[in-house]
Scaffold this active site. Sequence first.
Site, PDB file in Angstrom:
ATOM      1  N   HIS A   7       0.881  -1.168   0.000  1.00 48.91           N
ATOM      2  CA  HIS A   7       0.000   0.000   0.000  1.00 48.91           C
ATOM      3  C   HIS A   7       0.918   1.217   0.000  1.00 48.91           C
ATOM      4  CE1 HIS A   7      -2.342   3.143   1.916  1.00 48.91           C
ATOM      5  NE2 HIS A   7      -1.834   2.906   3.099  1.00 48.91           N
ATOM      6  N   TYR A  11      -5.935   9.211   2.076  1.00 42.06           N
ATOM      7  CA  TYR A  11      -5.961   9.785   3.430  1.00 42.06           C
ATOM      8  C   TYR A  11      -4.703  10.618   3.659  1.00 42.06           C
ATOM      9  CZ  TYR A  11      -2.860   5.897   4.817  1.00 42.06           C
ATOM     10  OH  TYR A  11      -1.814   5.013   4.914  1.00 42.06           O
ATOM     11  N   ASP A  25     -26.702 -20.518  19.701  1.00 36.40           N
ATOM     12  CA  ASP A  25     -27.951 -21.218  20.026  1.00 36.40           C
ATOM     13  C   ASP A  25     -28.059 -22.452  19.139  1.00 36.40           C
ATOM     14  OD1 ASP A  25     -28.491 -19.823  17.658  1.00 36.40           O
ATOM     15  OD2 ASP A  25     -30.594 -19.483  18.174  1.00 36.40           O
TER      16      ASP A  25
END
Length: 825
Positions: free
Chosen positions: A222, A256, A548
């Site tokens: 990256h 960013y 469950d």
Amino acid sequence: APRVVIIGAGIVGTNLVDELVSRGWTDITVVDQGPLDVPGGSTSHAPGLVFQTNASKTLSLFARYTVEKLLSLEKGGQSCFNQVGGLEVATTPERLEDLKRKHGYATSWGIETRLMSADECLEIYPLLNKDLVLGGLHSPSDGLALAACAVQLLITRTRDAGVRYLGSTLVTGIEQADGHVTGVATRDGTLPADIVISCAGFWGVEVGAMAGVRVPLLPMAHQYVKTTAVPAQEGRNPLPNGARLPILRYQDQDLYYREHGERYGIGYYGHRPMPVVAASLGTTPKHVDEQNMPSRLKFTPEDFEPAWKLSQELLPALQQSKIAEGFNGILSFTPDGRPLVGQSPTLDGFYVAEAVWVTHSAGVARAVAEILTTGRSELDLSGCELSRFEQVQLTPAYVSETSQLDFVEVYDILHPFQPRESPRNLRLSPFHARQRELGAFFLEAGGWERPEWYEANAELLNHLPARWLPVERDAWSARYYSPIVAAEAWKTRTASAMYDMTSLRRLEVSGPGAVYLLTRLTTGDVSGKPGAITYTLLLDNHGGIRSDLTVARLLEDLFQVGANGPADLAYLAREARKQTAATPDLFVQVRDITGGTCCIGLWGPRSRDVIAAVSTDDFTSQGLPYLRAKRATIAGIPVTAMSLSWVGELGWEIHASAEYGLHLWDALWQAGQPHGVIAAGRGALYALRLEKGLRFWGTDMTTEHDPYEAGLEFAVQEGKEGYVGHAALKRRSRVTATRRLRCLTVDDGRSMVLGKEPVYIDRRPVGYVTSAAFGYAIGKPIAYAYLPNTVAEGDAAEIEYFGRLIHATVAAEPLYDPQMRRLRA
Ligand code: FAD
């Protein structure tokens, strides 16, 4: 004291050591192949942006803890977290909407955020291009982690507490005996160990392989660059690596930003995926520095070109600067974008904590330390469990394809139901060919193709009585939905429908120790005579619901268990191994029979007429009462019929060996035609079960909830003692629960929500939606939510959906057939 060895001294490994030391663990050794001052993993170069808000509650709360913890770590009066805040900007109307949804998540999870107009964004971030930005989401508690510095502080503090650190020591093997880890082999000899935790970051695959454990992550490069000094920033940040502006995300273009003093740091996810094989990187040198470390590959400037142009548009001040340096840094991606945490399903004592961002590092470390210390983490880990993957999801090809997709989509706006397009058709039920003929719209789960609805039922909309007509939906809630679902719900409630339940996990528990195992692990009485079915819970030792189950006793020593994810199989199989080793007379075996079998749910008031046409067995309410199972023959096919229902109507789960599946489907289909039988999909099932108040594990209840909070006290056998979780439940009841899962109905009868939205009472956020659906039989949307116990039926509530408040009312539940007349008909 158990001997613990931790592999990896990055931000995850060192946080874990610290969490263990603070819980009193004493015998800990940390090994890293790199030198301890700069080990050379992803942490060594991480720019450290921490945006806390995530669709996942657990990940958001991991991040919140990382912020708290790093704020508390200080050196020379400076903490390891620079709380500059976080700003995500929208440059498209879609993103602007999505930020509203994100604001909802933040509110649900208790993280303060504020939606901002474009002007407000510019006020806190003057460098933004005002022609581009439409608005933003500001999170004041986000900021920058000083990860490398935190690692050094944590090493010092834990070394002082007696932890051994071995730097420049390559781990070469994991030793084991009798299914339990016994040691860690290094170039310099073996370290005996009772517990090994691999925090090896993107080397996780290699370390896992040493233990025979498949770790489904893909290392990928990256890009990150630093600019030259930006003239507009001159003198703003006295510290060379300091920052004052909020960290910034420009997700519409996969970018960013953070400040590094007067320079800018820019991260980019918009480039082509660049997968890496960690083993090819060679051994970590004895000396590692900023420029020379295994996790840092050579910069490929051509991949960054679009990013630089886009960045100069968003932040025009960057036009006065240049790219000074860049690198392709390696980090881990996974098939579903979430971390890998927990014990190996096959090797006891071997744990992993990998594919973890700096953002989530301290939170993950705390969770692992809690598991090791008390047996359970305070936060629900089901979405992060290493054992959450199906076998088919662990193959290198699957991991590679899906993790690359995760990289590509990392900043995309994803609908919660959005299926991936590839790989698909991995697991098909025997009915698949017929489903295609009926125009099934498939969504995927665990590799299974599952019909949501059938286009063949579109014609039924012409006959739908007025009160069953579906309401118009907003564009977001209308995705992966069809009004046909309403018709399928109608037919299920008034005639009969065939549901493909093949993807439900079926386990076979067998042997002389089977009753003992299930008695020890579940809340119910499973000791009834063959033919009995029990709906019961698996708890953790704090009383939290780990799953469950429907337990059907077929023979004295043979049970068929309807379970949830692969983690259930891992847990039951591990407990069975332990039981068999400790008490050979109580030998018990757990086997996943899902793939070799299939299941049709035949439900609806006319189902008995359908089955009577193809079977001479007694399917009356005397011959096969509610919650009973028996072997039967349908159209010459041996089946196991179980009288239970996920939609709250008369009918059966019909289980058969997979090779009979198609024949079984055809026989029921044909027999059903005179009685109006249809094929119905999961869209209808999901809605009908909510009308009936049936909880889905993983959303409506997790380990964070006990049976009283989840409204499942009926599944806890009174007077039963000694099962896992019993001691914790002793002092609890419905009255002592401070919150409970409640049913809300939407007042206007049409506004949909989808789940995870915050719920307000008296204008205060007090809970969040777990599941939601349109209740076709009651003519209103339904939302379940955990709310304070003080809330009463009839109380008004509001649900925030994309920034809009939807009025709702707390209702008595279940909304449909509370007397169970239909099930027992
Ligand atoms: P690492 O730091 O890689 O540590 C693993 C350690 O294990 C290494 O030190 C390695 O030497 C050791 N090890 C591995 N195999 C062996 C072996 N066989 N024997 C001995 N030791 C071994 N995250 C964020 O949250 N925010 C960001 O802004 C951010 N930006 C990023 C930017 C870039 C360019 C990159 C590449 C990553 C970024 N990340 C970010 C991700 C983040 O850096 C990582 O996810 C995180 O640092 C991983 O920490 P870790 O402790 O798991 O792994």
